[in-house]
Structures are given as structure tokens and as C-alpha cells.
Design a protein around this motif. Structure first.
Motif, short mmCIF file in Angstrom:
data_model
loop_
_atom_site.label_atom_id
_atom_site.label_comp_id
_atom_site.label_asym_id
_atom_site.label_seq_id
_atom_site.Cartn_x
_atom_site.Cartn_y
_atom_site.Cartn_z
N UNK A 63 9.79 29.04 6.56
CA UNK A 63 10.07 30.00 7.63
C UNK A 63 9.11 31.17 7.60
N UNK A 64 8.76 31.67 6.43
CA UNK A 64 7.88 32.82 6.32
C UNK A 64 6.41 32.50 6.41
N UNK A 65 6.09 31.23 6.57
CA UNK A 65 4.69 30.81 6.55
C UNK A 65 4.00 31.13 7.87
N UNK A 66 2.74 31.52 7.77
CA UNK A 66 1.95 31.75 8.98
C UNK A 66 0.94 30.63 9.16
N UNK A 67 1.16 29.48 8.50
CA UNK A 67 0.21 28.38 8.50
C UNK A 67 0.30 27.51 9.74
N UNK A 68 0.91 27.89 10.75
CA UNK A 68 1.02 27.06 11.94
C UNK A 68 2.42 27.18 12.49
N UNK A 69 2.57 26.80 13.73
CA UNK A 69 3.85 27.03 14.35
C UNK A 69 4.61 25.76 14.67
N UNK A 70 4.04 24.59 14.39
CA UNK A 70 4.80 23.42 14.74
C UNK A 70 4.23 22.12 14.21
N UNK A 71 4.78 21.06 14.75
CA UNK A 71 4.44 19.72 14.34
C UNK A 71 2.99 19.42 14.70
N UNK A 72 2.31 18.73 13.79
CA UNK A 72 0.93 18.35 14.01
C UNK A 72 0.92 17.00 14.72
N UNK A 73 0.55 17.00 16.01
CA UNK A 73 0.58 15.78 16.81
C UNK A 73 -0.38 14.72 16.28
N UNK A 74 -1.58 15.11 15.88
CA UNK A 74 -2.52 14.10 15.39
C UNK A 74 -2.00 13.45 14.09
N UNK A 110 0.86 -1.19 0.00
CA UNK A 110 0.00 0.00 0.00
C UNK A 110 0.89 1.23 0.00
N UNK A 111 0.68 2.10 -0.99
CA UNK A 111 1.40 3.37 -1.03
C UNK A 111 0.38 4.49 -0.85
N UNK A 112 0.73 5.43 0.01
CA UNK A 112 -0.13 6.58 0.28
C UNK A 112 0.72 7.83 0.10
N UNK A 113 0.21 8.78 -0.64
CA UNK A 113 0.98 9.99 -0.86
C UNK A 113 0.08 11.15 -1.18
N UNK A 114 0.67 12.32 -1.18
CA UNK A 114 -0.08 13.52 -1.52
C UNK A 114 0.28 14.68 -0.64
N UNK A 115 -0.67 15.58 -0.50
CA UNK A 115 -0.51 16.78 0.32
C UNK A 115 -1.35 16.59 1.58
N UNK A 116 -0.68 16.35 2.69
CA UNK A 116 -1.37 16.09 3.95
C UNK A 116 -1.67 17.37 4.73
N UNK A 117 -1.17 18.51 4.24
CA UNK A 117 -1.37 19.79 4.91
C UNK A 117 -1.01 19.73 6.39
N UNK A 118 0.00 18.95 6.71
CA UNK A 118 0.50 18.79 8.07
C UNK A 118 2.00 18.53 7.98
N UNK A 119 2.69 18.77 9.08
CA UNK A 119 4.13 18.51 9.09
C UNK A 119 4.49 17.57 10.24
N UNK A 120 5.58 16.85 10.05
CA UNK A 120 6.11 15.97 11.08
C UNK A 120 7.31 16.59 11.78
N UNK A 121 8.02 17.47 11.05
CA UNK A 121 9.23 18.10 11.59
C UNK A 121 9.21 19.59 11.27
N UNK A 122 9.83 20.37 12.12
CA UNK A 122 9.86 21.82 11.93
C UNK A 122 10.58 22.22 10.64
N UNK A 123 11.54 21.40 10.18
CA UNK A 123 12.26 21.75 8.95
C UNK A 123 11.39 21.61 7.70
#
Length: 183
Positions: A151-162, A134-147
Motif C-alpha cells: 500500500x505504501x509503495x510508489x512503485x506503480x499503481x496497478x497490474x502490469x498488463x504485459x 518446467x518451473x519458473x520462479x523469482x522476482x518478476x518486478x511486476x504484479x498480477x493483482x492489486x493485493x
């Protein structure tokens, strides 16, 4: 011909994107691809699919600059679409070289937190079992790591725990990415 599963966020009407995509298909020769954020629908989308050289397609239609998920595949590949939502297309394709079905899910998650949580729940219910590919991919609109954050984005300040919990619970493995960051 590869039975590769690649995805790209695009505006499928852009001549630059079309040129890039056709070149990518010429060199990689994928049998199946996923396109996200296509920004076109209806007869315009039908024309784009034909121009890309794929005989078959299934899509969640775009609404302006949101949504738009396409699965495109060549005639030589047997594809079954299993379930569709506003945020994903889940299906399987027959891979003759290994004589088995390969499952795929193309994701274009909504930016609203609650809608993404609904997506995580939906995807958990799709789990195929330990012995299925099973392969899953795409745009999850979430991040796992701060990198992963612009940097200039205002879309959130950190890792999405859920999202991190979802990745862990599902036993997913991130594949390496080569190319421009934030694409």
C-alpha cells in the motif's frame, strides 16, 4: 533428498539470512535452489556457497544491490545451464525418480519496463513444449493483482498488463505461497 527448486531474495552476506537459509535447507533438504538479490560476488560469494553446503553453483554476479542470481545444487543432481541473461538463468536437471529432465528458470527482472519486456520476449523463446516439466520462479518486478502491491509503495499503481499477457500466453500457473507478504 528432494530435487526441490526454491528461490529467495536475499542479501547473502546477512547472518540472519544465512541462518534462515541453512535452517530451511536442513529441514527441506533441497537438491537445487535459486537465490536472488544476493548482493555479494567473487570470492565472498564462493565462500557463501560453500558455507551453505552446496558443492556446485552457477551465478549471474551481483552489482551492488542489483541483479545477483545464483543456482546452487548438490553433487547427486546433474545440472546443465542452457542460457543466461542479466535477468535470468535457464537450465535443466536430471530427475532420476521419473527418468527425465526438469527445466528451470530463475528470474530477477529489472525494474525498468522496457528491460522487463525484453525478458518476457526472451522467456517466450525458451518454451520447452507441452510435454516437458518446467518451473519458473523469482522476482518478476511486476504484479498480477492489486493485493500484491504494498500500500505504501510508489512503485506503480496497478497490474502490469504485459506481465499478465506473458503469464496467459505461456500458460503459467501461479503456485501457492506461504510466508511473509512482499518477500
Amino acid at each position: 533428498m528432494n530435487v526441490g527448486f526454491g528461490g529467495v531474495g536475499v542479501g547473502a552476506e546477512s547472518s540472519n539470512i544465512r541462518r534462515y537459509f541453512r535452517e530451511h535447507c536442513r529441514t527441506s533438504r533441497p537438491g537445487i535452489v535459486a537465490l536472488l538479490e544476493t548482493r555479494i560476488c567473487g570470492t565472498t560469494a564462493d565462500k557463501a556457497v560453500r558455507a551453505f553446503g552446496f558443492q556446485n553453483s552457477f551465478r549471474v554476479e551481483a552489482h551492488g544491490f542489483s541483479v545477483g542470481i545464483w543456482i546452487l545444487w548438490k553433487d547427486m543432481i546433474d545440472v546443465e545451464i542452457i542460457t543466461v541473461s542479466h535477468q535470468s538463468i535457464h537450465g535443466r536437471c536430471w530427475y532420476a525418480e521419473v527418468a527425465r529432465w526438469l527445466y528451470f528458470t530463475a528470474v530477477y527482472a529489472r525494474p525498468q519496463v522496457e528491460k522487463r519486456r525484453l525478458l518476457w520476449r526472451h522467456l517466450r523463446n525458451l518454451a520447452q513444449g507441452e510435454n516437458e516439466a518446467w518451473i519458473m520462479g523469482g522476482d518478476f518486478n511486476s504484479i498480477l493483482r492489486l493485493d500484491e502491491r504494498d500500500v505504501g509503495s510508489s512503485r506503480g499503481s496497478g497490474v502490469n498488463k504485459s506481465f499478465a499477457d506473458f503469464i496467459f500466453d505461456m500458460g503459467l500457473i501461479e503456485v501457492d505461497y506461504k510466508g511473509s507478504p512482499f518477500t
